[in-house]
Design a protein around this motif. Structure first.
Motif, short mmCIF file in Angstrom:
data_model
loop_
_atom_site.label_atom_id
_atom_site.label_comp_id
_atom_site.label_asym_id
_atom_site.label_seq_id
_atom_site.Cartn_x
_atom_site.Cartn_y
_atom_site.Cartn_z
N ALA A 203 0.83 -1.20 0.00
CA ALA A 203 0.00 0.00 0.00
C ALA A 203 0.87 1.26 0.00
O ALA A 203 0.58 2.23 -0.71
CB ALA A 203 -0.93 -0.01 1.21
N TYR A 204 1.94 1.23 0.78
CA TYR A 204 2.84 2.38 0.85
C TYR A 204 3.47 2.66 -0.51
O TYR A 204 3.64 3.82 -0.91
CB TYR A 204 3.92 2.11 1.89
N GLN A 205 3.81 1.59 -1.23
CA GLN A 205 4.43 1.73 -2.55
C GLN A 205 3.40 1.85 -3.68
O GLN A 205 3.77 1.89 -4.85
CB GLN A 205 5.35 0.53 -2.81
N LYS A 206 2.13 1.89 -3.31
CA LYS A 206 1.03 2.04 -4.27
C LYS A 206 1.03 0.93 -5.33
O LYS A 206 0.79 1.16 -6.51
CB LYS A 206 1.07 3.42 -4.93
N LYS A 207 1.30 -0.29 -4.88
CA LYS A 207 1.28 -1.44 -5.77
C LYS A 207 -0.10 -2.10 -5.76
O LYS A 207 -0.77 -2.11 -4.73
CB LYS A 207 2.34 -2.47 -5.35
N LEU A 229 -4.04 -8.58 13.69
CA LEU A 229 -5.36 -7.93 13.67
C LEU A 229 -5.26 -6.48 14.11
O LEU A 229 -5.97 -5.60 13.58
CB LEU A 229 -6.33 -8.69 14.56
N ASN A 230 -4.40 -6.22 15.08
CA ASN A 230 -4.23 -4.85 15.57
C ASN A 230 -3.72 -3.93 14.46
O ASN A 230 -4.29 -2.86 14.20
CB ASN A 230 -3.26 -4.86 16.76
N PHE A 231 -2.66 -4.36 13.78
CA PHE A 231 -2.09 -3.53 12.72
C PHE A 231 -3.04 -3.45 11.52
O PHE A 231 -3.16 -2.40 10.89
CB PHE A 231 -0.73 -4.09 12.29
N ALA A 232 -3.71 -4.56 11.20
CA ALA A 232 -4.62 -4.55 10.05
C ALA A 232 -5.80 -3.61 10.29
O ALA A 232 -6.22 -2.88 9.39
CB ALA A 232 -5.11 -5.97 9.77
N SER A 233 -6.34 -3.62 11.51
CA SER A 233 -7.49 -2.76 11.80
C SER A 233 -7.09 -1.30 11.89
O SER A 233 -7.90 -0.41 11.61
CB SER A 233 -8.15 -3.20 13.11
N THR A 234 -5.83 -1.04 12.26
CA THR A 234 -5.37 0.34 12.39
C THR A 234 -4.98 0.94 11.04
O THR A 234 -5.40 2.06 10.69
CB THR A 234 -4.17 0.42 13.35
N PHE A 235 -4.19 0.19 10.26
CA PHE A 235 -3.66 0.74 9.00
C PHE A 235 -4.48 0.33 7.77
O PHE A 235 -4.29 0.88 6.70
CB PHE A 235 -2.20 0.30 8.83
N LYS A 236 -5.35 -0.67 7.94
CA LYS A 236 -6.24 -1.11 6.86
C LYS A 236 -5.51 -1.39 5.54
O LYS A 236 -5.88 -0.87 4.48
CB LYS A 236 -7.36 -0.09 6.65
N PRO A 237 -4.49 -2.24 5.58
CA PRO A 237 -3.78 -2.60 4.34
C PRO A 237 -4.61 -3.60 3.53
O PRO A 237 -5.57 -4.19 4.05
CB PRO A 237 -2.49 -3.24 4.86
N PRO A 238 -4.25 -3.84 2.28
CA PRO A 238 -4.98 -4.80 1.43
C PRO A 238 -4.62 -6.24 1.78
O PRO A 238 -3.79 -6.87 1.12
CB PRO A 238 -4.54 -4.42 0.01
N VAL A 239 -5.22 -6.77 2.83
CA VAL A 239 -4.89 -8.11 3.31
C VAL A 239 -6.17 -8.86 3.65
O VAL A 239 -7.15 -8.27 4.12
CB VAL A 239 -3.95 -8.04 4.54
#
Length: 254
Positions: A203-207, A229-239
């Motif tokens: 996501a950071y590299q806009k891929k 789950l903590n990081f996914a819910s906070t940063f909402k990456p494509p996972v």
């Protein structure tokens, strides 16, 4: 689902499963739930409250006649269904052969995916080739979808000169660089954190990439599950993070 038998009905207790492998199971008769009872929320905009009924209820795609109905019908054509079935049958045959080799001393270690073949195969078929796969040891079938052949996988399990990791991993700890299938790890749960981290980097590299990972319900007791789950819910990456509720933790009922 509240009237169905469960392993435990009280919190903070170790439940006793109502049925064990090999026993005839009766979960209270035919399913009352039908396809269409639970709506299909938008994964990009839905909230936890929107999906709460899905977590507590039973989501059905197939009706009692085996027909896909309702919003969850993926509208697959015959060729896709046949291809998915072929992958699953191939994995079932592969597992059967390899477990026999392990039981007769020709392999030092092996773990099957019996009953869980569709979990990884169907989801990997829905992904794009640039997406990353972070498996546990129950998802080797994803490699078939990504083009790996059985001979290559057997060479890895045996650890011969054709093993793509040259014997540096235990049997069944596959990795397949060409298919973006990340190495399986013995410590359970680590793949969840790794998947979230790579998704954040993408996501950071806009891929245009998605990461997917799986773990069993027993592994949900591990710290990596909660970190992810903590990081996914906070940063909402494509996972996409999957908990496969097979109700077992290694060899003990979870």
């Amino acid at each position: 689902m509240t009237d169905r038998l469960t392993a435990t009905t009280a919190p903070y207790t170790i439940g006793v499963p109502p049925f064990r492998p090999g026993e005839e199971a009766d979960f209270g008769g035919a399913f009352k739930e039908q396809p269409g009872d639970l709506w299909r929320p938008d994964p990009a905009t839905c909230t936890a409250d929107d999906s709460a009924p899905h977590a507590r209820g039973l989501l059905r795609v197939l009706n009692d006649a085996g027909e896909a109905k309702g919003e969850w019908d993926p509208k697959l054509d015959a060729s896709e269904l046949i291809q998915g079935l072929e992958y699953m049958m191939r994995l079932r045959i592969f597992d059967d052969r390899m477990i026999k080799m392990q039981r007769t001393g020709k392999l030092s270690f092996y773990m099957r995916s019996f009953g869980e073949e569709a979990v990884a195969i169907a989801q990997t078929m829905a992904l794009e080739n640039q997406d990353w796969v972070f498996p546990s040891y129950r998802q080797p079938g994803a490699q078939f979808v990504r083009g790996r052949d059985m001979v290559s996988m057997i060479c890895h399990c045996i650890g011969n000169t054709e093993d793509n990791v040259r014997g540096r991993q235990m049997p069944v700890h596959y990795t397949y660089k060409e298919g973006r299938f990340i190495s399986i790890s013995s410590p359970v749960g680590t793949q969840f954190s790794q998947a979230v981290g790579v998704a954040m980097a993408s996501a950071y590299q806009k891929k245009d990439e998605v990461c997917i990972s799986w773990l069993g319900d027993g592994t949900s007791a591990q710290g990596d599950y909660h970190y992810a789950l903590n990081f996914a819910s906070t940063f909402k990456p494509p996972v996409i993070l999957n908990v496969v509720n097979n109700q077992w933790a290694i060899s003990t009922h979870a």
